[in-house]
Write a protein that holds these residues in place. Structure first.
Motif, PDB file in Angstrom:
ATOM      1  N   MET A  47      10.532 -17.942 -25.557  1.00  0.00           N
ATOM      2  CA  MET A  47       9.325 -18.158 -24.779  1.00  0.00           C
ATOM      3  C   MET A  47       9.423 -17.343 -23.489  1.00  0.00           C
ATOM      4  O   MET A  47      10.468 -16.806 -23.155  1.00  0.00           O
ATOM      5  CB  MET A  47       9.141 -19.639 -24.466  1.00  0.00           C
ATOM      6  N   ARG A  48       8.272 -17.219 -22.783  1.00  0.00           N
ATOM      7  CA  ARG A  48       8.212 -16.411 -21.571  1.00  0.00           C
ATOM      8  C   ARG A  48       8.010 -17.295 -20.351  1.00  0.00           C
ATOM      9  O   ARG A  48       7.193 -18.217 -20.351  1.00  0.00           O
ATOM     10  CB  ARG A  48       7.060 -15.422 -21.649  1.00  0.00           C
ATOM     11  N   SER A  49       8.732 -16.967 -19.273  1.00  0.00           N
ATOM     12  CA  SER A  49       8.546 -17.653 -18.013  1.00  0.00           C
ATOM     13  C   SER A  49       7.364 -17.030 -17.267  1.00  0.00           C
ATOM     14  O   SER A  49       6.727 -16.089 -17.747  1.00  0.00           O
ATOM     15  CB  SER A  49       9.816 -17.572 -17.174  1.00  0.00           C
ATOM     16  N   ALA A  50       7.085 -17.544 -16.082  1.00  0.00           N
ATOM     17  CA  ALA A  50       5.910 -17.099 -15.334  1.00  0.00           C
ATOM     18  C   ALA A  50       5.946 -15.616 -15.015  1.00  0.00           C
ATOM     19  O   ALA A  50       4.901 -14.951 -14.982  1.00  0.00           O
ATOM     20  CB  ALA A  50       5.786 -17.918 -14.046  1.00  0.00           C
ATOM     21  N   ASP A  51       7.147 -15.066 -14.771  1.00  0.00           N
ATOM     22  CA  ASP A  51       7.240 -13.641 -14.436  1.00  0.00           C
ATOM     23  C   ASP A  51       7.488 -12.766 -15.652  1.00  0.00           C
ATOM     24  O   ASP A  51       7.772 -11.573 -15.523  1.00  0.00           O
ATOM     25  CB  ASP A  51       8.335 -13.415 -13.395  1.00  0.00           C
ATOM     26  N   GLY A  52       7.388 -13.362 -16.852  1.00  0.00           N
ATOM     27  CA  GLY A  52       7.563 -12.605 -18.084  1.00  0.00           C
ATOM     28  C   GLY A  52       8.968 -12.592 -18.640  1.00  0.00           C
ATOM     29  O   GLY A  52       9.191 -12.073 -19.744  1.00  0.00           O
ATOM     30  N   VAL A  73      15.319 -20.739 -26.065  1.00  0.00           N
ATOM     31  CA  VAL A  73      15.258 -22.197 -26.180  1.00  0.00           C
ATOM     32  C   VAL A  73      15.695 -22.599 -27.584  1.00  0.00           C
ATOM     33  O   VAL A  73      15.316 -21.966 -28.573  1.00  0.00           O
ATOM     34  CB  VAL A  73      13.828 -22.720 -25.918  1.00  0.00           C
ATOM     35  N   ALA A  74      16.481 -23.658 -27.678  1.00  0.00           N
ATOM     36  CA  ALA A  74      16.902 -24.191 -28.974  1.00  0.00           C
ATOM     37  C   ALA A  74      16.548 -25.671 -29.034  1.00  0.00           C
ATOM     38  O   ALA A  74      16.624 -26.381 -28.028  1.00  0.00           O
ATOM     39  CB  ALA A  74      18.405 -24.005 -29.172  1.00  0.00           C
ATOM     40  N   LEU A 132      12.057 -23.723 -16.138  1.00  0.00           N
ATOM     41  CA  LEU A 132      12.072 -25.089 -16.648  1.00  0.00           C
ATOM     42  C   LEU A 132      10.649 -25.576 -16.917  1.00  0.00           C
ATOM     43  O   LEU A 132      10.410 -26.262 -17.925  1.00  0.00           O
ATOM     44  CB  LEU A 132      12.777 -26.012 -15.657  1.00  0.00           C
ATOM     45  N   ALA A 133       9.716 -25.219 -16.068  1.00  0.00           N
ATOM     46  CA  ALA A 133       8.315 -25.600 -16.296  1.00  0.00           C
ATOM     47  C   ALA A 133       7.814 -25.038 -17.618  1.00  0.00           C
ATOM     48  O   ALA A 133       7.131 -25.731 -18.393  1.00  0.00           O
ATOM     49  CB  ALA A 133       7.448 -25.102 -15.141  1.00  0.00           C
ATOM     50  N   ALA A 134       8.148 -23.784 -17.900  1.00  0.00           N
ATOM     51  CA  ALA A 134       7.719 -23.172 -19.151  1.00  0.00           C
ATOM     52  C   ALA A 134       8.355 -23.864 -20.357  1.00  0.00           C
ATOM     53  O   ALA A 134       7.706 -24.059 -21.397  1.00  0.00           O
ATOM     54  CB  ALA A 134       8.065 -21.687 -19.140  1.00  0.00           C
ATOM     55  N   LEU A 176       3.350 -31.278 -13.012  1.00  0.00           N
ATOM     56  CA  LEU A 176       3.964 -31.103 -14.330  1.00  0.00           C
ATOM     57  C   LEU A 176       5.158 -32.032 -14.486  1.00  0.00           C
ATOM     58  O   LEU A 176       5.377 -32.595 -15.562  1.00  0.00           O
ATOM     59  CB  LEU A 176       4.394 -29.653 -14.520  1.00  0.00           C
ATOM     60  N   LEU A 177       5.943 -32.191 -13.424  1.00  0.00           N
ATOM     61  CA  LEU A 177       7.082 -33.107 -13.473  1.00  0.00           C
ATOM     62  C   LEU A 177       6.637 -34.501 -13.902  1.00  0.00           C
ATOM     63  O   LEU A 177       7.232 -35.100 -14.802  1.00  0.00           O
ATOM     64  CB  LEU A 177       7.754 -33.168 -12.100  1.00  0.00           C
TER      65      LEU A 177
END
Length: 287
Positions: A1-6, A11-12, A76-78, A112-113
């Motif tokens: 998956m991609r984070s906010a900055d790409g 992830v498993a 972590l948000a992603a 989100l938390l």
């Protein structure tokens, strides 16, 4: 998956997808494999999500200037958006820099938390004064403050560590990260995981840790939390955890006797017990 900055984040997922979810965030210079004991134990009946922090394990190495706690919060948000279904919540587990990621998330992504998390476990971590507050250098704190610039340079160092543990690196690993009573197998396992981290990632995040200050983020983590410390932790001594537990709105403190910084490896049974206690109290009971 991609984070906010790409940045690509690996992830498993393990265990039954419809079971209560636990999200594992490892620490500096570690990877998903660091949580091998917890993944094996918890995935028998829980949905376990583990991810490699940016630059670690199979996640992409970010560009210069992207080794920040804000970036860790975004990662972590992603992960939470991708793995925790709408209407459900997870127990977040962080060790060392993984726990710092949870604290940073609470300040940057508070909505989100509360949407995705029911409780948190923070192991062997601190939110400020990591250099002057460590016990790696013997002597009074005043002396450590005088030598703090040297400590920060060491944290940010990109000197190569080698590709496999040696007798010297095993001694150093035990002194920095584990208790004197840790087994040779535990020390070798931790040394192997640390040596797998690219040196530019080690240095990039090491520089961030050297000047870390997340104190203003702590009050935002207003979820039930368990703070775990090891009484022989030199890297983030027990007083870091004690102070964090005092400052968190809803926290309890668990101090493990005779254990160093690597509690997921040194005391896996205790960590599993505390994670399951949070799941039982805040996911299973709520459901």
């Amino acid at each position: 998956m991609r984070s906010a900055d790409g940045t690509a984040i690996h992830v498993a997922e393990y265990g039954p997808a419809d079971a209560p979810t636990v999200v594992l965030a490892h620490g500096w210079t570690c990877a998903i494999d660091f949580y091998t004991n917890q993944i094996r134990a918890l995935s028998r009946d829980l949905h376990v999500v583990a991810y490699d922090l940016r630059g670690h394990g199979a996640s992409a190495v970010p560009g210069k200037g992207q080794f920040t706690t804000d970036a860790l919060a975004d990662d972590l948000a992603a992960v939470l958006r991708a793995t925790v279904p709408n209407g459900r919540k997870a127990v977040l587990v962080g060790h060392s820099m993984g726990a710092m990621s949870i604290v940073a998330l609470a300040a940057k992504h508070r909505a989100l938390l509360h949407e995705k998390a029911a409780a948190a476990l923070l192991a062997n971590t601190g939110v400020t004064d990591l250099v002057t507050g460590s016990l790696l250098q013997p002597g009074p704190e005043g002396l450590r403050r005088l030598t703090a610039p040297v400590g920060r340079k060491l944290l940010a160092s990109t000197l190569p560590l080698g590709r496999r543990p040696t007798a010297a690196s095993m001694v150093l690993m035990r002194y920095i990260g584990l208790a004197p009573t840790a087994t040779p197998e535990q020390v070798a396992f931790c040394a192997h995981v640390v040596m797998e981290t690219p040196r530019q990632v080690r240095g990039g995040f090491g520089a961030t840790l050297g000047s870390l200050d997340l104190r203003t983020a702590v009050p935002h983590l207003d979820l039930p939390a368990t703070v775990v410390t090891g009484t022989l932790d030199r890297l983030t001594p027990a007083r870091h955890g004690q102070r964090l537990a005092e400052d968190l709105p809803l926290a309890r403190l668990v101090e493990i006797e005779g254990v160093g910084h690597m509690t997921p490896v040194e005391a896996p049974d205790v960590l599993e017990r505390e994670i399951r206690a949070l799941v039982d109290a805040h996911l299973t009971a709520a459901a």
